[in-house]
Write a protein that holds these residues in place. Structure first.
Motif, mmCIF file in Angstrom:
data_model
loop_
_atom_site.group_PDB
_atom_site.id
_atom_site.type_symbol
_atom_site.label_atom_id
_atom_site.label_comp_id
_atom_site.label_asym_id
_atom_site.label_seq_id
_atom_site.Cartn_x
_atom_site.Cartn_y
_atom_site.Cartn_z
ATOM 1 N N GLN A 1 0.622 -1.186 -0.049
ATOM 2 C CA GLN A 1 0.083 -0.104 0.075
ATOM 3 C C GLN A 1 0.912 1.332 0.050
ATOM 4 O O GLN A 1 0.566 2.151 -0.580
ATOM 5 C CB GLN A 1 -1.055 -0.141 1.210
ATOM 6 N N ASP B 1 2.136 1.625 -3.396
ATOM 7 C CA ASP B 1 1.103 2.012 -4.338
ATOM 8 C C ASP B 1 0.746 3.742 -4.093
ATOM 9 O O ASP B 1 0.575 4.251 -4.990
ATOM 10 C CB ASP B 1 -0.279 1.306 -3.771
ATOM 11 N N ARG B 2 0.770 4.074 -3.000
ATOM 12 C CA ARG B 2 0.459 5.497 -2.664
ATOM 13 C C ARG B 2 1.668 6.481 -3.312
ATOM 14 O O ARG B 2 1.440 7.480 -3.876
ATOM 15 C CB ARG B 2 0.381 5.780 -1.179
ATOM 16 N N THR C 1 1.369 6.123 -7.206
ATOM 17 C CA THR C 1 -0.034 6.690 -7.854
ATOM 18 C C THR C 1 -0.288 8.130 -7.272
ATOM 19 O O THR C 1 -1.280 8.676 -7.459
ATOM 20 C CB THR C 1 -1.160 5.866 -7.511
ATOM 21 N N SER C 2 1.000 8.426 -6.692
ATOM 22 C CA SER C 2 0.514 10.177 -6.038
ATOM 23 C C SER C 2 0.743 10.999 -7.170
ATOM 24 O O SER C 2 1.253 10.957 -8.054
ATOM 25 C CB SER C 2 1.761 10.250 -4.888
ATOM 26 N N PRO C 3 -0.069 12.119 -6.629
ATOM 27 C CA PRO C 3 0.017 13.310 -7.788
ATOM 28 C C PRO C 3 1.189 13.798 -8.114
ATOM 29 O O PRO C 3 1.494 14.309 -9.353
ATOM 30 C CB PRO C 3 -0.938 14.123 -6.940
ATOM 31 N N LEU D 1 3.105 10.426 -12.167
ATOM 32 C CA LEU D 1 3.286 10.640 -13.632
ATOM 33 C C LEU D 1 4.887 11.003 -13.947
ATOM 34 O O LEU D 1 5.040 10.223 -15.080
ATOM 35 C CB LEU D 1 2.247 11.784 -14.211
ATOM 36 N N PHE E 1 -4.011 2.766 -14.109
ATOM 37 C CA PHE E 1 -4.786 3.186 -12.995
ATOM 38 C C PHE E 1 -4.451 4.710 -13.145
ATOM 39 O O PHE E 1 -5.406 5.659 -13.076
ATOM 40 C CB PHE E 1 -4.350 2.714 -11.519
ATOM 41 N N ASN E 2 -3.284 5.088 -13.233
ATOM 42 C CA ASN E 2 -2.838 6.646 -13.597
ATOM 43 C C ASN E 2 -3.333 7.225 -14.593
ATOM 44 O O ASN E 2 -3.792 8.445 -14.615
ATOM 45 C CB ASN E 2 -1.367 6.682 -13.462
ATOM 46 N N ASP F 1 -5.950 6.399 -16.527
ATOM 47 C CA ASP F 1 -7.495 6.081 -16.995
ATOM 48 C C ASP F 1 -8.327 7.342 -17.310
ATOM 49 O O ASP F 1 -8.906 7.218 -18.103
ATOM 50 C CB ASP F 1 -8.237 5.149 -15.781
ATOM 51 N N TRP F 2 -8.066 8.280 -16.572
ATOM 52 C CA TRP F 2 -8.881 9.686 -16.729
ATOM 53 C C TRP F 2 -9.048 10.199 -18.020
ATOM 54 O O TRP F 2 -9.921 10.464 -18.611
ATOM 55 C CB TRP F 2 -8.291 10.667 -15.899
ATOM 56 N N PHE G 1 -8.418 8.254 -20.955
ATOM 57 C CA PHE G 1 -9.051 7.194 -21.691
ATOM 58 C C PHE G 1 -10.791 7.092 -21.510
ATOM 59 O O PHE G 1 -11.455 7.068 -22.445
ATOM 60 C CB PHE G 1 -8.397 5.704 -21.469
ATOM 61 N N GLY H 1 -9.066 2.168 -19.607
ATOM 62 C CA GLY H 1 -7.701 2.466 -18.997
ATOM 63 C C GLY H 1 -6.390 1.431 -19.571
ATOM 64 O O GLY H 1 -5.373 1.590 -19.667
#
Lengths: 331, 459
Positions: B54, B57-58, B61-63, B67, B160-161, B163-164, B166, B173
């Motif tokens: 976890q 993951d954080r 996928t963090s802002p 990316l 996951f990152n 998908d927005w 797509f 995604g």
């Protein structure tokens, strides 16, 4: 240069051939399709408690009265319909055929809406064409089985059967529904189009639960969760609703899965009735069944999708689906 | 008939007796039973692994880091592939062309006629040699590295990152994954769309996979970027400019993917995004043997084999076209002259179009075929250095920056190679979608290069 033009035309022709519509088959079918449209018209008219006539056939199919007479005569000579002092009736044979066409139409709409997830706005047109092919190719029963023998189409109309329509629970018009009481939409009328458009804009479809909170002479204010919107009284007249199920009535104590904050836990209480077909099966398969424990595991920089922990695996869902899963927050 | 009718009526009546949500109940009961059994049989003490996962993951996928980390990793993979493949590619080419020379000598010493020697060794063999030496090393690096990321469990996090993006295009995604695979090979990318479980979104991913440039097209893009873009900059920035140009083309390809996906999902493939479910598996230590197996056997050799099947006949065709002379010029020359006016309209020329027609089987042979034509040689050719290529293209054959830019665009957008088309057919089993998958990119390539050429010339 000439060669060039020839080459281009040739290529275009080849492309057109590859993507061709089966014109030839279509032509043979047009006549059959017209006959089926007449049968369907008589069938649905009778189910609405009205009578069909040559004039109503011509008006509904937008064809000339002469053509309507020709089609009806052909149906009579085939033993499919009878006319009795201007009123058209179906013979048992004609009734079977007509039912098959209406079944095909509503099943195809169901397929497009639930499995291909097309917008309700777009399902009628393709179904109007596909119904004839399905009947001609005898694929209606296979489609019915594949969809799991649904009882009603996406508009909430029953899918006709030999045994008679499935008994759907009695519904009332949204306009007469008491204020402050939640109601489940069971049927929306797709004609006239302008009103249907308003209904779709409001996000109303069979399965949605709304609560009328205010009503005036010409409009009704509705709420769905935290979303509040208004609908003209005319459009609300095209929406049929019924009381929500006992378990659904407790919904006010639950939250949407998408509203859980990261790290919060909950227990799945209900999948919204608006989750249908493919989407619903998928969520169930992943273990989002009643009483399953879930935890919001991971937020997203862009808000969507978010990840949840279900039965030992982490699964990302988009908000539009996660918001249809109701959970009880664990303390 | 009445008997059958009664059975149907009876079945419908019985069905009415079922609860409307009996399917939900069935699934719920299955899970309850499974829970009961597992709670009796399995003991679990703590979940330290999950806590660590976890935390990772954080981070990924963090802002702030998500990316940039993704871009960094992707760049690293490309860099590794391009730089690492360079030397093995040259070694392979040297070895295979040495075999070609010996083979031809051997044939001649047996007294075989020139056309047989030429056809077999300078045609078929050279086509094969070219495709193997250009394709094999990058794939043998790209696919294992990619498989490591896959095995680690990082790739689902990318989906996951991303998908927005797509979601807005009406796509899935996981298309990000098949696109990433497409950088290795579009045919492999098309196969990778199998992870998308809804048919509509999968078809979108298949039809647009071609817009990410594959390993076979990267050499062309890099060459053009080096010769034409980098040359505009002082030597210090030249390599950065070239890298920037290639990156720009890649971004443009991703842009096209999204735009075309959005258009498709509003026209030919209407529908709302269906169930988006993406499993984020626990991070795992990659298993070396499995990686080597899946990446080398399943992917690299599989793709290479298909490419060889199409490259050998292409080599043969090229040799025939270049060596059969009609009224004073080779067939290839006649065809190139015939394509010339059309090529001009697109800001290209006849030779480039001819090369692309012949190179439908495999994009790797575009540049060698072009050079063969420009040099007037009888078989596919290579030059010693970029400077020499530049001389041939610019000074002798009138290439401009427009030609280079349009060729890059055309290379990015044009129809997929034969291997990919074949794979689209195998995956969709539909002539219609295969035709669309082949012709739609071609139409877009024609349209875009035509527009660019006209706009530049008007200026």
């Amino acid at each position: 240069m000439l060669l060039w033009i020839a080459g281009t035309v040739g290529l275009a022709a080849a492309a057109a051939f590859a993507l061709r519509k089966p014109w030839v088959r279509q032509r043979g079918r047009n006549r059959r399709a017209d006959l089926e449209d007449v049968l369907k018209h008589i069938f649905t008219r009778r189910h609405e408690g009205r009578e069909a006539s040559m004039e109503s056939v011509a008006g509904h199919l937008r064809i000339s009265p002469r053509r309507a007479i020709r089609l009806c005569t052909e149906l009579e000579s085939q033993g499919m319909a009878e006319s009795d002092s201007g009123t058209l009736r179906l013979t048992p044979k004609g009734e079977d055929w007509a039912r098959e066409v209406v079944r095909a139409h509503r099943l195809w709409e169901t397929y497009l809406a639930n499995e291909a997830r097309m917008s309700m706005r777009d399902v009628h047109g393709p179904a109007e064409r596909e119904e004839h092919r399905l009947v001609a190719d005898r694929q209606v029963e296979a489609l019915d089985a594949r969809l799991g023998h649904p009882r009603s189409d996406p508009h909430g109309d029953p899918i006709p059967r030999i045994a008679g329509d499935a008994v759907l629970s009695p519904a009332r018009c949204l306009t007469g529904w008491p204020l402050g009481t939640p109601a489940e939409v069971v049927h929306v009328e797709d004609e006239p189009e302008a009103l249907f458009e308003q209904i779709l804009k409001g996000g109303l479809a069979p399965g949605t639960v709304v609560t009328p909170i205010e009503s005036s002479a010409d409009r009704i204010i509705l709420s769905e969760g935290s979303r509040v919107f208004e609908l003209s009284r005319l459009a609300a007249g095209s929406v049929q609703v019924r009381a929500v199920s006992a378990e659904y009535a407790q919904r006010s104590q639950w939250v949407r899965l998408s509203d859980l904050n990261t790290g919060e836990q909950g227990e799945v209480m209900l999948l919204d009735p608006a989750l249908r077909g493919f989407t619903r099966r998928r969520l169930l398969d992943l273990g989002l069944t009643g009483r399953a424990k879930v935890e919001a595991a991971l937020g997203n920089a862009f808000g969507d999708p978010k990840a949840y922990r279900v039965r030992g695996t982490t699964i990302a869902l988009r908000n539009d689906q996660a918001s249809r899963v109701w959970v009880k927050r664990s303390a | 008939m009445t008997g059958l009718r009664e059975v149907i009526v009876k079945a419908d009546m019985l069905r009415d007796g079922l609860a409307p949500d009996f399917r939900d109940q069935m699934v719920e009961n299955l899970y309850l039973e499974a829970d009961r059994i597992s709670s009796r049989a399995v003991k679990q003490a703590g979940d330290a692994k999950w806590d660590l996962d976890q935390r990772v993951d954080r981070l990924v996928t963090s802002p702030l880091f998500g990316l940039p980390l993704m871009v960094l990793l992707m760049t690293a993979v490309f860099w590794l592939t391009i730089v690492g493949a360079n030397i093995p590619s040259q070694m392979l080419a040297t070895a295979l062309f040495w075999v070609e020379a010996r083979g031809a000598d051997l044939f001649q010493s047996f007294g075989s006629p020139w056309w047989l020697t030429g056809f077999l060794w300078n045609g078929v063999w050279r086509g094969l040699a070219w495709v193997i030496s250009v394709m094999l090393p990058p794939m043998a690096i790209f696919f294992p590295v990619f498989t490591i990321l896959e095995d680690l469990g990082y790739l689902p996090r990318v989906a996951f990152n991303m998908d927005w993006l797509f979601r807005r295009a009406g796509a899935h995604g996981k298309q990000a994954l098949s696109m990433a695979m497409g950088f290795g090979c579009n045919a492999a990318g098309v196969i990778a769309t199998r992870v998308i479980d809804s048919p509509r979104e999968r078809l979108i991913a298949i039809l647009t996979n071609n817009f990410v440039p594959c390993n076979g097209r990267f050499p062309t893009l890099i060459m053009l970027a080096t010769i034409f873009v980098a040359a505009q900059f002082p030597p210090l920035f030249a390599s950065i400019a070239a890298a920037g140009a290639v990156a720009g083309i890649v971004l443009l390809g991703i842009g096209f993917t999204l735009v075309v996906s959005a258009v498709l999902s509003r026209t030919l493939l209407q529908g709302e995004a269906s169930a988006f479910t993406l499993e984020l598996p626990p991070y795992r230590r990659p298993s070396v043997l499995r990686i080597l197996y899946t990446s080398l056997i399943d992917r690299t050799l599989f793709v290479l084999w298909r490419a060889m099947l199409t490259a050998a006949p292409a080599g043969a065709v090229i040799w025939i076209l270049a060596n059969i002379h009609v009224s004073g010029a080779s067939l290839a020359r006649h065809i190139a002259d015939f394509f010339q006016p059309f090529g001009y309209l697109l800001g290209l020329d006849g030779v480039i179009l001819l090369a692309y027609v012949i190179a439908i089987p495999a994009n790797e042979i575009v540049v060698p075929t072009m050079l063969m034509m420009y040099l007037g040689a009888g078989s596919m050719s290579e030059m010693e250095s970029f400077d020499e290529i530049r001389k041939v293209l610019v000074d002798q054959n009138g290439w401009t920056l427009l030609t280079a830019v349009n060729l890059m665009l055309f290379s990015l957008l044009h129809n997929p190679c034969a291997t990919t088309i074949l794979t689209i057919w195998k995956e969709t089993r539909s002539g219609k979608w295969t035709a669309i998958g082949a012709l739609m990119p071609l139409a877009i390539a024609f349209g875009v290069t035509f527009l660019v050429a006209q706009v530049v010339r008007l200026w």
